[in-house]
Write an enzyme that holds these catalytic residues in place. Structure first.
Site, mmCIF file in Angstrom:
data_model
loop_
_atom_site.group_PDB
_atom_site.id
_atom_site.type_symbol
_atom_site.label_atom_id
_atom_site.label_comp_id
_atom_site.label_asym_id
_atom_site.label_seq_id
_atom_site.Cartn_x
_atom_site.Cartn_y
_atom_site.Cartn_z
ATOM 1 N N ARG A 82 0.827 -0.879 0.551
ATOM 2 C CA ARG A 82 0.226 0.194 0.240
ATOM 3 C C ARG A 82 1.285 1.279 -0.463
ATOM 4 O O ARG A 82 2.372 0.826 0.173
ATOM 5 C CB ARG A 82 -1.087 -0.548 1.052
ATOM 6 C CG ARG A 82 -1.951 -1.505 1.546
ATOM 7 C CD ARG A 82 -2.732 -0.882 2.233
ATOM 8 N NE ARG A 82 -3.744 -1.785 2.262
ATOM 9 C CZ ARG A 82 -5.099 -2.059 2.208
ATOM 10 N NH1 ARG A 82 -5.599 -0.604 0.780
ATOM 11 N NH2 ARG A 82 -5.619 -3.544 1.456
ATOM 12 N N HIS A 118 -12.582 -2.758 -1.911
ATOM 13 C CA HIS A 118 -13.511 -1.701 -2.861
ATOM 14 C C HIS A 118 -13.626 -1.690 -4.134
ATOM 15 O O HIS A 118 -15.180 -1.868 -4.363
ATOM 16 C CB HIS A 118 -12.991 -0.643 -1.623
ATOM 17 C CG HIS A 118 -12.929 -0.319 -0.259
ATOM 18 N ND1 HIS A 118 -12.231 -0.646 1.044
ATOM 19 C CD2 HIS A 118 -14.246 0.604 0.406
ATOM 20 C CE1 HIS A 118 -12.683 -0.898 1.374
ATOM 21 N NE2 HIS A 118 -13.569 0.359 1.859
ATOM 22 N N ARG A 171 -10.250 5.578 -3.215
ATOM 23 C CA ARG A 171 -9.153 5.179 -2.542
ATOM 24 C C ARG A 171 -7.619 5.391 -2.855
ATOM 25 O O ARG A 171 -6.485 5.358 -2.163
ATOM 26 C CB ARG A 171 -9.476 3.765 -3.372
ATOM 27 C CG ARG A 171 -10.544 2.873 -3.161
ATOM 28 C CD ARG A 171 -11.251 3.464 -1.597
ATOM 29 N NE ARG A 171 -10.115 2.003 -0.705
ATOM 30 C CZ ARG A 171 -10.136 2.094 0.528
ATOM 31 N NH1 ARG A 171 -11.041 2.554 1.116
ATOM 32 N NH2 ARG A 171 -9.194 1.298 0.656
ATOM 33 N N HIS A 177 -3.860 2.503 -1.847
ATOM 34 C CA HIS A 177 -3.856 1.927 -3.129
ATOM 35 C C HIS A 177 -3.545 2.358 -4.073
ATOM 36 O O HIS A 177 -3.165 3.883 -4.059
ATOM 37 C CB HIS A 177 -5.363 1.552 -3.566
ATOM 38 C CG HIS A 177 -6.916 -0.041 -3.024
ATOM 39 N ND1 HIS A 177 -5.491 -0.851 -2.663
ATOM 40 C CD2 HIS A 177 -7.256 0.359 -2.140
ATOM 41 C CE1 HIS A 177 -6.156 -1.552 -2.006
ATOM 42 N NE2 HIS A 177 -7.735 -0.951 -1.722
#
Length: 358
Positions: A82, A118, A171, A177
């Site tokens: 991440r 997501h 995101r 991300h």
């Protein structure tokens, strides 16, 4: 490794650009990140659609559960970093000058980053909803209806892509991300949803099928984890990284760990199986009241209200195994409430009212 570092560094540049130039849209982007939260499937989308169309509602749960399970396995295989921790540990930046990425309360996800859960959950569920809505218009035969169907098709798919792009940007904006991770998530979610368009057997699945499916999903995931642990590969490697580099320890949530999502999904599928195969479901949703608009509206309103009360219940996190057990029970209770408990109560209320009027 060099190609991946280059992909990550380009992703960091995109994140910096978004955080610098789209600051005015921060509230909207944070909202869209919540819109893409897989947990909304069980508390908002599912209760709405199940009461309108049980076939679509059932498919929605299967797509959400199986899609999230595949997401977990892919994350364990791909070992995706991440952004908010990668920039702190990579050696590609000269003179220890790591880029500064802003973090938010929803940034500090603890699982691996690829593919985005997501994005995958959002695209899968919205794909189910759009195709379900279009299935009503595709039956129209006259010319004006065909034109209306084409306009509806264009409108709904435009909405679909606007939502997916917004979720993806959100995101990336919060540095949870990289761009390639959300793109992979979107297309993986669509593939899972499309697969269930050709799997009608889920609509007639018995309780035994639900139990066998749950056992397979759990045993495979746990076995995969244990086998790699014996090989000295820690699939929970991302959790300490999240705890180390999260800007605020209070933003670390056990609910974002890999096994928390697995338990939540197994509970939801169990609740759906119990509900659909219960006498309460057969009595209420298969009875004469099930065709009444008033029955469906009351079920939707009662389901949404009850599930919001469930969301107010906070599960204690001081003991990990207790958290998982209670999370399973809470997740099972939500579809069970929508499928069986609420419709049965509404059915009983309407029947009592009818008797009094007669």
């Amino acid at each position: 490794s060099i190609k991946m570092d280059l992909l990550h560094s380009n992703g960091v540049l995109i994140i910096q650009h978004l955080q610098r130039d789209y600051r005015a849209y921060q509230d909207f982007l944070n909202f869209m990140s919540h819109v893409g939260d897989p947990r909304n499937i069980f508390s908002i989308y599912f209760p709405l659609w199940f009461q309108l169309n049980q076939v679509v509602g059932t498919k929605m749960i299967w797509v959400a559960v199986i899609g999230d399970w595949f997401n977990l396995i892919f994350k364990w295989i791909l070992f995706g970093h991440r952004p908010y921790w990668w920039v702190q540990e990579t050696m590609i930046y000269p003179n220890q000058s790591s880029p500064c990425l802003e973090q938010f309360p929803i940034t500090c996800e603890t699982g691996p980053g690829s593919p985005s859960g997501h994005a995958m959950g959002s695209s899968g569920i919205w794909y189910v909803m759009v195709t379900a809505a279009l299935s009503y218009t595709v039956r129209w035969k006259d010319k004006s209806a065909v034109t209306l169907h084409r306009l509806t098709w264009s409108f709904l798919w435009s909405i679909f892509w606007i939502i997916q792009i917004s979720v993806c940007i959100s995101r990336v904006f919060i540095a949870t991300h990289f761009p390639h991770q959300v793109i992979l998530g979107v297309f993986a979610g669509i593939l899972v949803a499309e697969a269930f368009e050709h799997t009608p057997a889920i609509q007639t699945a018995s309780l035994r099928i639900y139990i066998k499916t749950n056992l397979f999903l759990f045993i495979f995931a746990l076995g995969f984890y244990l086998v790699l642990k014996l090989l000295d590969i820690d699939l929970l490697w991302s959790v300490p990284k999240a705890k180390k580099w999260c800007a605020n320890p209070d933003w670390i949530n056990i609910d974002t760990t890999p096994f928390a999502g697995l338990v939540r999904n197994l509970g939801a599928l169990s609740g759906l199986g119990l509900g659909i195969n219960s006498e309460m479901f057969i009595t209420s949703c298969k009875g004469k009241n099930s065709c009444k608009i008033s029955f469906r509206i009351l079920c939707i309103a009662a389901s949404l209200a009850t599930l919001q009360l469930y969301n107010l219940v906070k599960i204690p996190t001081h003991t990990e195994y207790l958290f998982y057990a209670l999370s399973f029970c809470k997740s099972a209770a939500m579809p069970l409430t929508v499928v069986a408990l609420v419709p049965y109560c509404v059915h009983s209320l309407m029947r009592t009212t009818e008797k009094k009027l007669n």
